[in-house]
Design a protein around this motif. Sequence first.
Motif, PDB file in Angstrom:
ATOM      1  N   ASN A 154       0.837  -1.205   0.000  1.00 22.86           N
ATOM      2  CA  ASN A 154       0.000   0.000   0.000  1.00 22.86           C
ATOM      3  C   ASN A 154       0.870   1.253   0.000  1.00 22.86           C
ATOM      4  OD1 ASN A 154       0.189   1.223   2.763  1.00 22.86           O
ATOM      5  ND2 ASN A 154      -0.424  -0.860   3.330  1.00 22.86           N
ATOM      6  N   LEU A 155       0.282   2.341  -0.513  1.00 18.95           N
ATOM      7  CA  LEU A 155       1.057   3.570  -0.705  1.00 18.95           C
ATOM      8  C   LEU A 155       1.524   4.162   0.618  1.00 18.95           C
ATOM      9  CD1 LEU A 155      -1.076   5.097  -3.603  1.00 18.95           C
ATOM     10  CD2 LEU A 155       1.296   4.311  -3.790  1.00 18.95           C
ATOM     11  N   GLN A 156       0.782   3.915   1.689  1.00 19.94           N
ATOM     12  CA  GLN A 156       1.202   4.457   2.986  1.00 19.94           C
ATOM     13  C   GLN A 156       2.492   3.794   3.480  1.00 19.94           C
ATOM     14  OE1 GLN A 156       0.197   7.140   4.669  1.00 19.94           O
ATOM     15  NE2 GLN A 156      -1.210   7.565   2.989  1.00 19.94           N
ATOM     16  N   ASP A 157       2.644   2.510   3.202  1.00 19.15           N
ATOM     17  CA  ASP A 157       3.909   1.857   3.564  1.00 19.15           C
ATOM     18  C   ASP A 157       5.055   2.415   2.713  1.00 19.15           C
ATOM     19  OD1 ASP A 157       2.848   0.334   5.572  1.00 19.15           O
ATOM     20  OD2 ASP A 157       2.768  -1.540   4.425  1.00 19.15           O
ATOM     21  N   ILE A 224       1.060  20.119  -2.884  1.00 18.05           N
ATOM     22  CA  ILE A 224       1.389  18.699  -2.758  1.00 18.05           C
ATOM     23  C   ILE A 224       0.339  17.968  -1.916  1.00 18.05           C
ATOM     24  CG2 ILE A 224       3.152  17.060  -2.001  1.00 18.05           C
ATOM     25  CD1 ILE A 224       3.865  18.946  -4.474  1.00 18.05           C
ATOM     26  N   ALA A 225      -0.155  18.633  -0.878  1.00 22.51           N
ATOM     27  CA  ALA A 225      -1.167  17.981  -0.029  1.00 22.51           C
ATOM     28  C   ALA A 225      -2.407  17.618  -0.846  1.00 22.51           C
ATOM     29  CB  ALA A 225      -1.535  18.903   1.135  1.00 22.51           C
ATOM     30  N   THR A 226      -2.790  18.515  -1.757  1.00 22.87           N
ATOM     31  CA  THR A 226      -3.940  18.222  -2.623  1.00 22.87           C
ATOM     32  C   THR A 226      -3.623  17.052  -3.544  1.00 22.87           C
ATOM     33  OG1 THR A 226      -4.575  20.542  -2.586  1.00 22.87           O
ATOM     34  CG2 THR A 226      -5.498  19.199  -4.363  1.00 22.87           C
ATOM     35  N   PHE A 227      -2.421  17.082  -4.128  1.00 22.41           N
ATOM     36  CA  PHE A 227      -2.021  15.969  -5.001  1.00 22.41           C
ATOM     37  C   PHE A 227      -2.068  14.637  -4.257  1.00 22.41           C
ATOM     38  CE2 PHE A 227       1.428  13.052  -6.121  1.00 22.41           C
ATOM     39  CZ  PHE A 227       0.942  12.620  -7.346  1.00 22.41           C
ATOM     40  N   PRO A 232      -3.892   7.950  -4.828  1.00 22.31           N
ATOM     41  CA  PRO A 232      -4.349   6.563  -5.053  1.00 22.31           C
ATOM     42  C   PRO A 232      -5.225   6.420  -6.301  1.00 22.31           C
ATOM     43  CG  PRO A 232      -4.615   7.185  -2.744  1.00 22.31           C
ATOM     44  CD  PRO A 232      -4.271   8.449  -3.492  1.00 22.31           C
ATOM     45  N   GLU A 233      -6.120   7.391  -6.513  1.00 21.73           N
ATOM     46  CA  GLU A 233      -6.997   7.320  -7.698  1.00 21.73           C
ATOM     47  C   GLU A 233      -6.214   7.616  -8.979  1.00 21.73           C
ATOM     48  OE1 GLU A 233      -7.923   8.914  -4.876  1.00 21.73           O
ATOM     49  OE2 GLU A 233      -9.422   7.450  -4.243  1.00 21.73           O
ATOM     50  N   TYR A 237      -6.534   5.064 -11.933  1.00 29.56           N
ATOM     51  CA  TYR A 237      -7.238   5.369 -13.190  1.00 29.56           C
ATOM     52  C   TYR A 237      -6.287   5.715 -14.333  1.00 29.56           C
ATOM     53  CZ  TYR A 237     -11.402   5.538 -10.242  1.00 29.56           C
ATOM     54  OH  TYR A 237     -12.400   5.221  -9.365  1.00 29.56           O
ATOM     55  N   CYS A 238      -5.114   6.230 -14.004  1.00 34.55           N
ATOM     56  CA  CYS A 238      -4.162   6.603 -15.056  1.00 34.55           C
ATOM     57  C   CYS A 238      -3.009   5.596 -15.163  1.00 34.55           C
ATOM     58  CB  CYS A 238      -3.644   8.018 -14.819  1.00 34.55           C
ATOM     59  SG  CYS A 238      -4.939   9.262 -14.949  1.00 34.55           S
ATOM     60  N   SER A 239      -3.242   4.401 -14.618  1.00 34.86           N
ATOM     61  CA  SER A 239      -2.288   3.284 -14.787  1.00 34.86           C
ATOM     62  C   SER A 239      -0.877   3.660 -14.342  1.00 34.86           C
ATOM     63  CB  SER A 239      -2.241   2.819 -16.247  1.00 34.86           C
ATOM     64  OG  SER A 239      -3.532   2.603 -16.746  1.00 34.86           O
ATOM     65  N   GLY A 240      -0.767   4.353 -13.213  1.00 35.25           N
ATOM     66  CA  GLY A 240       0.542   4.833 -12.740  1.00 35.25           C
ATOM     67  C   GLY A 240       1.609   3.746 -12.763  1.00 35.25           C
ATOM     68  N   GLU A 241       2.789   4.114 -13.235  1.00 34.85           N
ATOM     69  CA  GLU A 241       3.869   3.140 -13.389  1.00 34.85           C
ATOM     70  C   GLU A 241       4.292   2.585 -12.026  1.00 34.85           C
ATOM     71  OE1 GLU A 241       7.394   4.526 -15.444  1.00 34.85           O
ATOM     72  OE2 GLU A 241       7.809   2.467 -16.060  1.00 34.85           O
ATOM     73  N   GLY A 242       4.343   1.270 -11.952  1.00 38.16           N
ATOM     74  CA  GLY A 242       4.727   0.634 -10.688  1.00 38.16           C
ATOM     75  C   GLY A 242       3.753   0.935  -9.562  1.00 38.16           C
TER      76      GLY A 242
END
Length: 285
Positions: A154-157, A224-227, A232-233, A237-242
């Motif tokens: 997960n992204l938090q880790d 950055i906080a908004t980003f 996660p979405e 939705y945009c098939s983020g690399e890795g």
Amino acid sequence: MGEIVLAAKITHVPTMLLSEQPGKLQGSRQQAIDGHKEIMRRARELGADTVVVLDTHWLVNAAYHINSNPVFKGVYTSHEFPHFIQNLEYEYQGNPALGDAIAAKATEKGVFTLSHQVETLDLEYGTLVPMHFMKPEETNMKIVSVAAWCTVHNLQDSRKLGEAIREAVEASDSKVLLLASGSLSHKIWENELYEANNGTFTISREFNRQVDLRVLELWQQGEIATFLKMLPEYANYCSGEGGMHDTAMLFGALGWDKYTGKGEIIGEYFPSSGTGQANVVFPVL
Ligand SMILES: [Fe+2]
């Protein structure tokens, strides 16, 4: 006392290598190559002695992993794009102590991470392509490669691993250039559509291009906080690399939603094989 002297999200598209060779792609990725050189120029000016690369081409299926070999030497041909990256020779010095320290710090934070010194553990091209252009060996800079194609994580880790990188660097005597090596949106063209759409130089989805451009705006405006609320979405939705774990690690190291720095695009946003790419520098505050 150590510090991260500069951080960046960077491209590593294989066509950068073809851009250097005679043929129809010659010169086509010059601005991306110049971006790599400029990032390294700044890092050297800031005294960097080690590059830590968050590599979205190193796939891991359990735990987090760091390649901390003392020496990296070999000849690389890509299994993904054997026609794009062939017989790429490399030789770099590593920083095993820093890799081990990052793993220990991350594990202490509850994110199980292994640091490896295994001679046959090779580098992936998310590390090799940028290093080919940045040439750390010219000033005896060392490199450490961190797996950032995290399939079951997960992204938090990954954020916590980024925090561990910063803490370990600050407890060391290393001056580090931190590179998140991965694209923005990453929907590679479908094979049967590639040729008809001039795939090497186009993006596969207008939706992805529009979201990429908004993300770059947010970064440049320091939002950055908004980003991070949309990360996660965006990754999904945009098939983020890795899975965009490189990006979570990068902002984890920079301070996550407390980070108030502004991204600076070096060169320009560009499409490649259906994906969205850029070199973006972030000052370390
Ligand atoms: Fe890639």
